[in-house]
Design an enzyme around this catalytic site. Structure first.
Site, PDB file in Angstrom:
ATOM      1  N   ASP A 239     -17.299 -19.520  27.039  1.00 65.39           N
ATOM      2  CA  ASP A 239     -17.181 -19.734  25.603  1.00 65.39           C
ATOM      3  C   ASP A 239     -18.445 -19.140  24.959  1.00 65.39           C
ATOM      4  OD1 ASP A 239     -16.310 -20.410  23.126  1.00 65.39           O
ATOM      5  OD2 ASP A 239     -15.899 -22.503  23.565  1.00 65.39           O
TER       6      ASP A 239
HETATM    7  C1  NOJ Z   1     -15.912 -20.865  20.241  1.00 63.65           C
HETATM    8  C2  NOJ Z   1     -14.702 -21.703  20.532  1.00 63.65           C
HETATM    9  O1  NOJ Z   1     -15.071 -22.858  21.261  1.00 63.65           O
HETATM   10  C3  NOJ Z   1     -13.609 -20.973  21.293  1.00 63.65           C
HETATM   11  O2  NOJ Z   1     -12.468 -21.778  21.314  1.00 63.65           O
HETATM   12  C4  NOJ Z   1     -13.340 -19.638  20.681  1.00 63.65           C
HETATM   13  O3  NOJ Z   1     -12.316 -18.997  21.396  1.00 63.65           O
HETATM   14  C5  NOJ Z   1     -14.617 -18.824  20.672  1.00 63.65           C
HETATM   15  N1  NOJ Z   1     -15.618 -19.502  19.868  1.00 63.65           N
HETATM   16  C6  NOJ Z   1     -14.417 -17.420  20.147  1.00 63.65           C
HETATM   17  O4  NOJ Z   1     -14.238 -17.414  18.791  1.00 63.65           O
END
Ligand code: NOJ
Length: 759
Positions: free
Chosen positions: A282
């Site tokens: 993430d």
């Molecule tokens: C953070 C989020 O937790 C995740 O779900 C997302 O896919 C990513 N950012 C990318 O935007």
């Protein structure tokens, strides 16, 4: 016999074909990797954002230069075919080995045709529709250059304070698993190389939904047996459905951050579950391991790659430290090669080496996005995701005559119909409740609208920006009115109407990422407005727009009818009107428990018994002094404009052995005036086992359509897989003995029978 032989031969032929394809892919990737420098290999592991919207401080810049030198493997969240084409041009024309870029995006509940938020979608209990929504999303996104979506999010959530409960399929591991499969199938189709399918990314692996106190990014502490039985099933189902990638979660799993957790990413995900895709972190999850106390950037990056993380989202920990770690012998070349291979394989599986531009289609972007067909699907799915929570005195459905007063800050707000993660949405095409009632009501209905109150008087909430949600431009007519004036207008408008539709709840910005709340009731100005509307004595329907369960005890007592409409997407307003006027008879069922108060959280239906189950007459039993144990609305709850009557639960046998199957049959009668669908739910309980088992667990359901007066026998199968659970040795098995079988309209109101099952 002959048929079996043919089937076996066909399966064999298929296996041989897959093996031949795999061999071809391996040979292709081998040749390519032989030409790549170490730097280029590390470059493939780097995933910067295009910067259109961000959820933290990204560590990436100088994109064009990095592309040219082969320092980028993928990019995400960029819009427009033109911008992506320009970036792909650099990669495949100017970089050393001309490796195409993998473009990803958070396509969470639709690309331009926005569907209901995932929590709402789950309330359809309709896997064909869930799959269809993902299919349409893939079709639209791939036309616009996106080959990879960061979806499905399958985190089990039992805490309504957590804003991201909006993004998942609720609290149940079994239903969550069905949804996970349907989503992966919808996105990926049968052929990943097709120009209209995209790679799924199951997230957030793992346990992200169990953040302590419902505060986003907070730590998680959980026993392995709970992980295996209650939290892992949907991730595993997505893997079994063939999800091409997985995203790590921000939290620790058993004390070690997921992104650096070798047990999680290698022993479990790959070795136990057979996952053969790639793992992306993430957002800055590698860098965040520094704060988790796992070392400096070089150390945490080495930890991540050794654990089984392949791609670094925006952190540049891999890009800036892996070479040094290799030189110092802290990681091996094989660690880098393995990760690089997995990313190149993903690109190969998507057909990007054959045609790097296959997902960039100006033509398709013009003709296949926001089509009438897609919008119709969005409208149907939105109507089916709504849950009727109360309908006293048959206030609903509304008549298509007379005057309706829509009152409330969410009554005419386009952006708040869309929900979180909808930055590719189209505000102009989004219908609001006011517009929907006007569109569907026809000429004989007069629809009035006033705002009635502000969303909140808490500046901390009002002034907290949320880059993941759209905001409607402020309406001049509504600005600068005092709360008193807004209320006065509301009451004047109510006085002119035959029925009031109060449009209240939470705007899109209050759920989703980094949107946790300790108070999940209606905010004070909205509650005061509702109290004043109740006091008018007029027929009153509360339409809730929101992304999480709310505490609705007072509303449930005082309002005539309540429709949980969620953030229903681009066709929300029309779909709400379809339901309010009875053009569609609601059939949605909750997939998450609605508590009386925040103090009860975590509150979920499939809990274990205590040794002292609640007994109102016995003080020393498990309860609160100031609150019931039960929720306002349990899991599986949802009303219809018609009524259903359930017969007794009949079992095909009461004594079974080994791998026999049990057929559970119940008659369901439509005893009301309207045709309607009912979700007939089957739960089981293993009352005596080697470990304490939940009081009830959903194991099957069937959605049936019944005409008024019609009776139907509904049969639901139970197999030994449904009886199985992970025991204290984490082995998945079932234990002989009695099992209670429950069937009903929700998890609380059930009829039961008992079966004995011998090994
Ligand atoms: C953070 C989020 O937790 C995740 O779900 C997302 O896919 C990513 N950012 C990318 O935007």
């Amino acid at each position: 016999m002959k048929r079996m032989m043919v089937a076996m031969l066909m399966a064999l032929a298929m296996m041989l074909q897959v093996a031949a394809q795999d061999e071809k892919m391996t040979a292709f990737v081998n040749t390519l990797m032989n030409k790549m420098t170490l730097e280029e290999k590390i470059g493939q592991l780097n995933l910067p954002t295009a910067g259109f919207f961000v959820t933290g401080t990204a560590v990436n810049d100088n994109i064009a230069q990095k592309l040219r030198s082969g320092h980028i493997g993928g990019m995400f969240n960029s819009f427009s075919v033109a911008s992506m084409r320009a970036l792909q041009d650099i990669a495949v024309k100017e970089s050393p080995n001309k490796i195409p870029i993998l473009f990803g995006m958070d396509v969470i509940h639709g690309y331009k045709t926005i569907f209901p938020i995932p929590l709402a979608l789950s309330c359809t209990w309709d896997m064909e529709l869930v799959e269809k929504s993902a299919r349409i999303a893939a079709n639209e996104a791939t036309a616009n250059g996106i080959a990879w979506t960061f979806s499905p999010m399958v985190d089990i959530a039992r805490d309504a304070r957590w804003g991201r409960i909006a993004e998942g399929g609720g609290e149940d591991p079994w239903l969550g698993s069905q949804i996970a499969k349907a989503m992966v199938k919808g996105y990926q189709g049968d052929d990943l190389t097709a120009s209209n399918t995209m790679m799924a990314c199951v997230k957030h692996f793992a346990l992200y939904g169990a953040a302590e106190a419902g505060r986003d990014y907070n730590t998680v502490d959980m026993s392995r047996i709970t992980m295996y039985n209650d939290y892992f099933p949907p991730y595993k189902a997505a893997v079994e459905a063939g999800a091409g990638s997985a995203m790590t979660s921000f939290n620790v799993v058993d004390g070690i951050p997921a992104t650096g957790n070798r047990w999680l990413l290698t022993d479990l995900l790959r070795n136990e579950w057979g996952f053969d895709g790639f793992v992306v972190t993430d957002y800055t999850a590698i860098n965040e391991m520094i704060m988790h106390g796992m070392g400096n950037l070089q150390e945490v990056s080495a930890l991540a790659i050794k654990a089984g993380t392949d791609m670094d989202m925006v952190g540049e920990g891999f890009l800036t430290t892996l070479k040094k770690s290799l030189d110092e012998g802290k990681i091996s070349l094989q660690d880098i090669d393995v990760a690089c291979r997995r990313i190149l394989e993903a690109k190969y599986k998507l057909g990007l080496f054959d045609d790097p531009y296959r997902y960039l289609s100006e033509e398709r972007a013009k003709t296949e996005v926001l089509t009438a067909e897609n919008l119709n699907a969005a409208r149907e799915i939105a109507a089916r995701s709504m849950v009727l929570l109360k309908n006293d005195k048959q206030v609903l459905p509304l008549k298509k005559t007379g005057t309706i007063a829509v009152i409330g800050p969410l009554g005419d707000s386009k952006a708040d119909m869309l929900g979180t993660w909808t930055l590719s949405g189209d505000l102009a095409k989004t219908s609001t409740i006011l517009q929907g009632l006007q569109n569907v009501g026809g000429k004989a209905v007069k629809v009035l609208y006033v705002k009635g109150s502000e969303l909140t008087d808490n500046p901390a909430i009002a002034n907290s920006p949320n880059p993941l949600a759209m905001v409607s431009p402020a309406k001049k007519s509504e600005s600068n009115k005092s709360p008193e004036d807004l209320l006065k207008e509301a009451l004047e408008t109510a006085a002119k109407a035959d029925v009031i539709v109060a449009a209240l709840g939470e705007p899109s910005a209050w759920s989703g990422e980094a949107a946790s709340m300790t108070d999940i009731s209606l905010q004070r100005p909205q509650r005061e407005l509702l109290e004043a509307l109740v006091a008018t004595g007029k027929p009153l329907v509360l339409v809730l727009i929101n992304g999480r369960p709310m505490t609705l005890s007072w509303e449930n007592q005082h309002v005539h009818a309540i429709l949980e409409a969620w953030a229903g997407g681009i066709e929300s307003g029309n779909a709400i009107a379809d339901v309010l006027f009875g053009d569609y008879n609601p059939s949605g069922k909750l997939t998450t428990t609605f508590p009386h108060n925040v103090g009860q959280i975590p509150l979920y239906y499939n809990h274990k018994n205590t040794g002292r189950p609640m007994d109102a007459k016995n003080k020393f039993t498990s309860k609160y002094l100031d609150s019931p144990n039960d929720p306002v609305y349990p899991f599986g709850f949802g009303l219809s404009y018609t009524t259903f009557e359930y017969g007794e639960v009949k079992l095909s046998k009461t004594q079974l052995k080994g791998n026999e199957k049990l057929m559970v049959t119940v008659t369901v009668k439509n005893t009301g005036k309207y045709a309607g669908e009912e979700v007939v739910q089957l739960y089981i309980q293993d009352p005596v086992a080697s470990v304490s088992r939940p009081v009830k667990e959903l194991k099957n359901f069937s959605k049936v359509m019944l005409q008024p007066g019609e009776t139907r026998e509904v049969s639901l199968e139970v197999t030994t897989t449904d009886l199985s659970f992970y025991n204290s040795n984490l082995q998945f098995d079932w234990e002989a003995g009695d099992f209670n079988i429950f069937v009903g309209t929700n998890s609380r109101d059930v009829k039961s029978a008992t079966v004995n099952w011998a090994k």
